[in-house]
Write an enzyme that holds these catalytic residues in place. Structure first.
Site, PDB file in Angstrom:
ATOM      1  CE  LYS A  53      -3.805  -2.515   1.971  1.00 60.51           C
ATOM      2  NZ  LYS A  53      -4.429  -3.100   3.155  1.00 60.51           N
ATOM      3  CD  GLN A  97      -3.178  -4.635   6.261  1.00 67.82           C
ATOM      4  OE1 GLN A  97      -3.037  -3.659   5.522  1.00 67.82           O
ATOM      5  NE2 GLN A  97      -3.828  -5.719   5.865  1.00 67.82           N
ATOM      6  CG  ASP A 120      -9.718  -0.217   4.281  1.00 67.45           C
ATOM      7  OD1 ASP A 120      -9.697  -0.348   3.051  1.00 67.45           O
ATOM      8  OD2 ASP A 120      -9.091  -0.946   5.067  1.00 67.45           O
TER       9      ASP A 120
END
Ligand code: NAP
Length: 286
Positions: A53, A97, A120
């Site tokens: 990422k 994450q 996200d």
């Protein structure tokens, strides 16, 4: 033979456009968008996803900051780190994450991420907005799937979409995005009876189950659009999807491969959401 739609190519095109946008921001003298990536613990797969990422951010000119926290961190400390980033005016997007190490509650932690920085699309606020069909950050893999359908020239409106899988990250939100795009949607899962009868009615078939090559041509209606979300590692080390590509490719209108299909689109949508968060916040002087 079906048209094979490569997310890797589409991703590259979208990233080229993003790079131009960020070059223009730099030239105007403003700061560039910033993504904070939070990693808890030292799970090797998570470390590798985080590196991927950050590399993707660098490739378009997004600034990324990494916050590495020990697996022993308490829930309260993690929550407060996420709150701190949520209040930091120099940070536009926050990515936590997942999965978190045992003992930490993901839902609780995610709820400390500002919905305005939730690139996200996982906070209850953004999930709720998705279900109310209001503008929101949608989770990245489902957003990438909708972009791939566009690339297939497939408008979901009026089509029957069948989604196999109902996870929080993929199946459930992609089904909702398809419904918001006026498809008629059927969601299937591990308790669904007569799966094949249902999938054979699908104009659009989204497969997100995590079982290698589970869906062969006998599950697919001729001329369907097939999106394979699954990523499975075979014993020989190769990756494959949930769809038996060789069997289905001669039977449908368009299909995504694994690898180079949905995967690259997921990270690209994260970058897109980060730029969007920047525009909504920084450019409005907030
Ligand atoms: P998950 O949380 O394990 O969910 C799997 C879903 O599939 C569940 O809803 C399960 O039903 C259903 N299912 C399992 N076996 C089934 C069967 N035989 N028939 C019908 N339904 C079945 O997985 P996920 O996170 O959604 O991920 C799915 C796959 O996509 C995995 O291979 C994952 O690696 C991949 N993935 C790829 C990306 C990407 O960027 N390319 C991103 C995320 C995930 P129940 O709910 O009844 O258990």
């Amino acid at each position: 033979m079906a048209e094979v739609i490569y997310g890797s190519e589409l991703s590259q095109e979208i990233r080229d456009e993003m790079r131009q946008q960020i070059d223009a921001i730099k030239q105007s003298g403003n700061r560039v968008p910033c993504l904070a990536v939070v990693l808890v613990g030292d799970n090797p797969a998570s470390i590798s996803y985080v590196k991927g990422k950050e590399k993707a951010c660098a490739s378009v000119g997004i600034h990324s900051v990494e916050l590495i926290l020990p697996a022993s961190i308490s829930q309260e400390e993690l929550n407060s780190e996420l709150q701190r980033l949520s209040n930091d005016p120099g940070v536009d997007g926050i990515l936590l994450q997942l999965p978190l190490p045992k003992g930490l509650d993901e839902n609780e932690a995610v709820s400390y991420i500002s919905s305005n920085k939730d690139v996200d699309g996982l906070t209850p606020v953004n999930f709720g907005k998705l279900f109310l069909n209001e503008p929101a950050f949608a989770p990245c893999t489902p957003s990438g799937i909708l972009e791939l359908l566009k690339r297939m020239h497939c408008d979901p409106k009026g089509k029957h979409a069948v989604v196999i899988g109902r996870s929080k990250l993929v199946g459930t939100p992609v089904a909702r995005l398809l419904q918001n795009a006026n498809a008629t949607v059927t969601i299937c899962h591990s308790h669904t009876k007569n799966l094949k009868e249902i999938t054979r009615m699908a104009d659009i078939l989204i497969v997100a189950i995590g079982s290698p090559k589970y869906i062969d041509a006998s599950y697919v209606k001729k001329d369907a659009y097939v999106i394979d979300v699954g990523v499975n590692r075979l014993e020989d080390g190769h990756l494959c999807g949930d769809v038996d590509f060789e069997s289905v490719k001669n039977h449908c209108r368009a299909i995504t491969p694994v690898p180079k299909g949905v995967g690259p689109m997921t990270i690209t949508m994260l970058l897109k959401n980060t730029i969007e968060a920047y525009k909504r916040g920084y450019c409005n002087g907030k």
